[in-house]
Design a protein around this motif. Structure first.
Motif, short mmCIF file in Angstrom:
data_model
loop_
_atom_site.label_atom_id
_atom_site.label_comp_id
_atom_site.label_asym_id
_atom_site.label_seq_id
_atom_site.Cartn_x
_atom_site.Cartn_y
_atom_site.Cartn_z
N VAL A 34 -3.67 -10.93 8.97
CA VAL A 34 -2.55 -10.83 8.02
C VAL A 34 -1.53 -9.83 8.57
O VAL A 34 -1.88 -8.71 8.95
N PRO A 35 -0.25 -10.21 8.67
CA PRO A 35 0.77 -9.31 9.22
C PRO A 35 0.88 -8.02 8.41
O PRO A 35 0.84 -8.05 7.17
N VAL A 36 1.01 -6.91 9.11
CA VAL A 36 1.16 -5.60 8.48
C VAL A 36 2.41 -4.93 9.02
O VAL A 36 2.61 -4.85 10.23
N GLU A 37 3.25 -4.46 8.11
CA GLU A 37 4.43 -3.68 8.49
C GLU A 37 4.28 -2.28 7.90
O GLU A 37 3.93 -2.13 6.73
N LEU A 38 4.54 -1.26 8.72
CA LEU A 38 4.44 0.12 8.27
C LEU A 38 5.82 0.76 8.23
O LEU A 38 6.62 0.57 9.15
N VAL A 39 6.08 1.51 7.17
CA VAL A 39 7.38 2.15 6.98
C VAL A 39 7.17 3.62 6.65
O VAL A 39 6.37 3.96 5.77
N CYS A 40 7.87 4.48 7.36
CA CYS A 40 7.85 5.90 7.02
C CYS A 40 8.98 6.14 6.03
O CYS A 40 10.17 6.05 6.38
N GLY A 41 8.62 6.40 4.79
CA GLY A 41 9.63 6.59 3.75
C GLY A 41 9.01 6.99 2.44
O GLY A 41 7.79 7.04 2.29
N ASP A 42 9.85 7.27 1.49
CA ASP A 42 9.43 7.69 0.16
C ASP A 42 9.12 6.45 -0.68
O ASP A 42 9.97 5.55 -0.79
N VAL A 43 7.95 6.41 -1.29
CA VAL A 43 7.58 5.24 -2.09
C VAL A 43 8.54 5.05 -3.26
O VAL A 43 8.68 3.93 -3.78
N GLN A 44 9.21 6.10 -3.68
CA GLN A 44 10.17 6.00 -4.79
C GLN A 44 11.43 5.25 -4.39
O GLN A 44 12.19 4.80 -5.25
N ASN A 45 11.64 5.10 -3.09
CA ASN A 45 12.85 4.42 -2.61
C ASN A 45 12.58 3.02 -2.10
O ASN A 45 13.50 2.34 -1.63
N ILE A 46 11.34 2.57 -2.17
CA ILE A 46 10.97 1.24 -1.66
C ILE A 46 11.18 0.20 -2.76
O ILE A 46 10.74 0.36 -3.89
N ARG A 47 11.87 -0.87 -2.43
CA ARG A 47 12.09 -1.96 -3.37
C ARG A 47 10.88 -2.91 -3.33
O ARG A 47 10.55 -3.45 -2.29
N ILE A 48 10.24 -3.07 -4.47
CA ILE A 48 9.08 -3.95 -4.58
C ILE A 48 9.56 -5.36 -4.91
O ILE A 48 10.23 -5.57 -5.93
N ILE A 61 3.48 2.03 3.18
CA ILE A 61 4.53 3.05 3.15
C ILE A 61 3.91 4.42 3.00
O ILE A 61 3.00 4.61 2.19
N ASP A 62 4.40 5.38 3.77
CA ASP A 62 3.97 6.77 3.63
C ASP A 62 5.13 7.66 4.08
O ASP A 62 5.84 7.32 5.02
N ASN A 63 5.29 8.80 3.40
CA ASN A 63 6.40 9.68 3.77
C ASN A 63 6.02 10.70 4.84
O ASN A 63 6.84 11.53 5.23
N SER A 64 4.77 10.64 5.32
CA SER A 64 4.34 11.52 6.40
C SER A 64 4.46 10.78 7.73
O SER A 64 3.76 9.80 7.99
N ALA A 65 5.35 11.27 8.58
CA ALA A 65 5.53 10.64 9.89
C ALA A 65 4.25 10.69 10.71
O ALA A 65 3.91 9.76 11.44
N ALA A 66 3.49 11.79 10.57
CA ALA A 66 2.24 11.92 11.31
C ALA A 66 1.22 10.88 10.85
O ALA A 66 0.50 10.30 11.67
N ASP A 90 0.88 -1.17 0.00
CA ASP A 90 0.00 0.00 0.00
C ASP A 90 0.92 1.22 0.00
O ASP A 90 1.43 1.63 1.04
N LEU A 91 1.14 1.77 -1.19
CA LEU A 91 2.11 2.86 -1.36
C LEU A 91 1.41 4.21 -1.20
O LEU A 91 0.57 4.58 -2.00
N GLY A 92 1.81 4.94 -0.17
CA GLY A 92 1.08 6.14 0.21
C GLY A 92 -0.14 5.73 1.01
O GLY A 92 -1.26 6.10 0.73
N CYS A 93 0.10 4.97 2.07
CA CYS A 93 -0.98 4.27 2.78
C CYS A 93 -1.84 5.19 3.63
O CYS A 93 -2.92 4.78 4.06
N SER A 94 -1.39 6.40 3.92
CA SER A 94 -2.08 7.34 4.80
C SER A 94 -2.51 6.63 6.09
O SER A 94 -1.68 6.08 6.78
#
Length: 244
Positions: free
Chosen positions: A110-124, A89-94, A63-67
């Motif tokens: 289903v396991p969910v992992e959340l990452v604060c980062g730029d979707v352009q830098n995430i390896r799919i 993944i979302d680049n907004s820490a808030a 989920d890229l830009g998951c808000s």
């Protein structure tokens, strides 16, 4: 966590700055998205439906830009395949901080992992479903093909990309009509003309919409075979692209 009403742009004093996904927006985001995006609830519901159909065993969903995790939860509660997980993944820490609270309160297995980062830098990698739900429109136009190509390369055969966007239209009268219909939608949901104008001023150079033809062309350039619209309401649309 009760939803707070979106009155960010109700104050007539001062010029609004560029739109950002900060704590102020996070606090009212559920109300903002519900009152601003026609068909949003339907799109989220159908993302779950598509997850049930397309998610493969031993794969990852992105989920890229998951808000606040609406698409993540939709997938989580409909996935039937074994040994899967979801990466949001979302680049907004808030946004990510609030999303962690939402996921923690959810009963899905289903396991969910959340990452604060730029979707352009995430390896799919090992993906069977990727969601870009009103995210690509915030990425600079000259970088969008690279994002879609990386998604295509990281998808398994038969994997799907769901791309939801605010769109533009080549025919100027139709483009203006869709904008006016969207504004009427917002008025019917309680936004004033002042709020609509101030929000438009804040977001116009941040969110850059493109035509559906441009999206189709770019998706095919990234490698996708089957590409088309599965939902549209006014100037908001969602496309499904399938990797052969």
């Amino acid at each position: 966590m009760s939803d707070k009403p979106d009155n960010i742009y109700a104050n007539p004093l001062g010029q609004p700055g560029p739109f950002v996904f900060d704590e102020t927006v996070v606090n009212v985001f559920p109300d903002m998205i519900k009152r601003s995006v026609p068909g949003y609830a339907t799109i989220i519901n159908m993302i779950g439906n598509l997850a049930e159909r397309y998610v493969q065993a031993n794969s990852v969903c992105y989920d890229l830009g998951c808000s606040l995790g609406a698409a993540t939860l939709a997938m989580r509660h409909r996935i039937q395949a074994a040994n899967t997980r979801i990466l949001g993944i979302d680049n907004s820490a808030a946004m990510i901080e609030r999303c962690r609270q939402v996921i923690a309160a959810d009963s899905g297995e289903v396991p969910v992992e959340l990452v604060c980062g730029d979707v352009q830098n995430i390896r799919i990698e090992q993906a069977s479903m990727v969601v870009l739900n009103f995210t690509l429109q915030f990425i600079p136009i000259d970088q969008r093909l690279a994002v879609l190509t990386a998604i295509y390369e990281g998808l398994l055969p038969g994997g799907v990309l769901i791309l939801s966007e605010k769109v533009a239209f080549e025919d100027k009268p139709h483009h203006e009509l869709m904008i006016e219909l969207h504004h009427n939608f917002k008025r019917s949901n309680g936004y004033s003309d002042l709020e609509i104008a101030r929000k438009r001023s804040a977001i116009e150079n941040v969110l850059i919409p493109e035509t559906l033809a441009t999206h189709r062309q770019r998706l095919r350039a990234a490698g996708f075979g089957s590409v088309d619209v599965w939902f549209q309401c006014f100037n908001f649309a969602s496309m499904i692209a399938i990797k052969p």
